[in-house]
Design an enzyme around this catalytic site. Structure first.
Site, PDB file in Angstrom:
ATOM      1  CG  HIS A 113       2.275  -0.060   4.302  1.00 24.38           C
ATOM      2  ND1 HIS A 113       1.925  -0.954   5.285  1.00 24.38           N
ATOM      3  CD2 HIS A 113       1.205   0.762   4.123  1.00 24.38           C
ATOM      4  CE1 HIS A 113       0.686  -0.686   5.692  1.00 24.38           C
ATOM      5  NE2 HIS A 113       0.226   0.347   5.007  1.00 24.38           N
TER       6      HIS A 113
ATOM      7  CG  HIS B 122      -4.340   2.829  -0.742  1.00 24.55           C
ATOM      8  ND1 HIS B 122      -5.255   2.167   0.029  1.00 24.55           N
ATOM      9  CD2 HIS B 122      -3.403   3.291   0.137  1.00 24.55           C
ATOM     10  CE1 HIS B 122      -4.889   2.235   1.307  1.00 24.55           C
ATOM     11  NE2 HIS B 122      -3.780   2.921   1.396  1.00 24.55           N
TER      12      HIS B 122
ATOM     13  CG  ASP C 282      -2.070  -0.902   1.170  1.00 20.18           C
ATOM     14  OD1 ASP C 282      -2.088  -1.775   0.289  1.00 20.18           O
ATOM     15  OD2 ASP C 282      -2.979  -0.759   2.008  1.00 20.18           O
TER      16      ASP C 282
HETATM   17 ZN   LIG Z   1      -2.615   3.117   3.164  1.00 19.72          ZN
END
Ligand SMILES: [Zn+2]
Length: 248
Positions: free
Chosen positions: A194, A101, A50
């Protein structure tokens, strides 16, 4: 109902009654469910990143994934993608899956739904201009209300949440983060990692080596016979696992 009560109830049932209950729950929740894995017995796990692309981490991460012939799903912030479209094109060229996202890392549950809709439409259009059609969406912070859920669904986006994670928003040795990710991981899961790291206002992002964390996770998965893949590939292998996910 609290999870432990559901578990206690479920554990008292025969395997066939449990399967029937599961099927009924799947049907019931499919109307308001977010995808958090694949239900069929599978030795695959979707790897998701992400908040990127990040100018420093993402190219190194792509090098490592390429060397290991590993494909993953990137939940991208379209403002960052527009600032560096070449790295997103590289992801596509190397077989990764591009997902949305949002435009920036703002909590959607605090906005009027009209604004959420306009921002998601614009963000998706921007990302699709670089990467082609987008199917999956994960809201920033995992923050989702009934309203934002239905906005995303009306736009034809499938909402994806996650199961295991490395708690990689906390400073820690990469081995600890990887162990945390592997601790509860089972086939069919969607792992949250991430490459960028957007924190809540006023919080500093940890500096742990995200490429090293991912390497250690992939090593641990290989030891257990788990195969990394994209969300799209995972759910195409059988029934998506859906559950309601509403967090503000
Ligand atoms: Zn995020």
């Amino acid at each position: 109902m609290p999870e432990f009560l559901i578990d206690r109830f479920r554990n008292g049932l025969s395997p066939s009654a449990r399967t029937t209950l599961r099927r009924l729950a799947d049907r019931f929740f499919s109307g308001v469910g977010s995808i958090n894995g694949a239900r069929n017995p599978t030795d695959h796990v979707a790897i998701t990143f992400d908040d990127g692309p990040d100018p420093e981490v993402t190219p190194r991460l792509l090098d490592m994934l390429k060397a290991r012939e590993c494909r993953a799903t990137f939940f991208i912030l379209s403002d960052k993608a527009a600032a560096d479209p070449s790295v997103v094109r590289r992801m596509v060229a190397e077989g990764h899956e591009i997902a949305l996202h949002s435009d920036r890392h703002d909590r959607l549950t605090t906005m009027p739904l009209r604004v959420v809709r306009e921002r998601l439409i614009a963000a998706r259009r921007r990302l699709e201009a670089i990467a082609g059609p987008i199917r999956f969406f994960r809201p920033p912070f995992g923050g989702q209300s009934f309203g934002t859920y239905f906005v995303a669904r009306r736009l034809g986006l499938d909402v994806v949440t996650w199961g295991p994670h490395a708690e990689d928003w906390v400073e820690q040795p990469p081995a600890d983060a990887a162990a945390r990710a592997l601790n509860t991981m089972r086939g069919g899961d969607i792992l949250l990692l991430h490459d960028g790291m957007e924190m809540a206002a006023g919080e500093l992002a940890p500096k742990l080596d995200r490429v090293r964390v991912t390497e250690l996770v992939l090593d641990g998965m290989a030891d257990r016979g788990l195969i990394p893949t994209t969300v799209g590939d995972l759910v195409s292998r059988g029934q998506p696992r859906m559950s309601p996910w509403f967090r503000y």
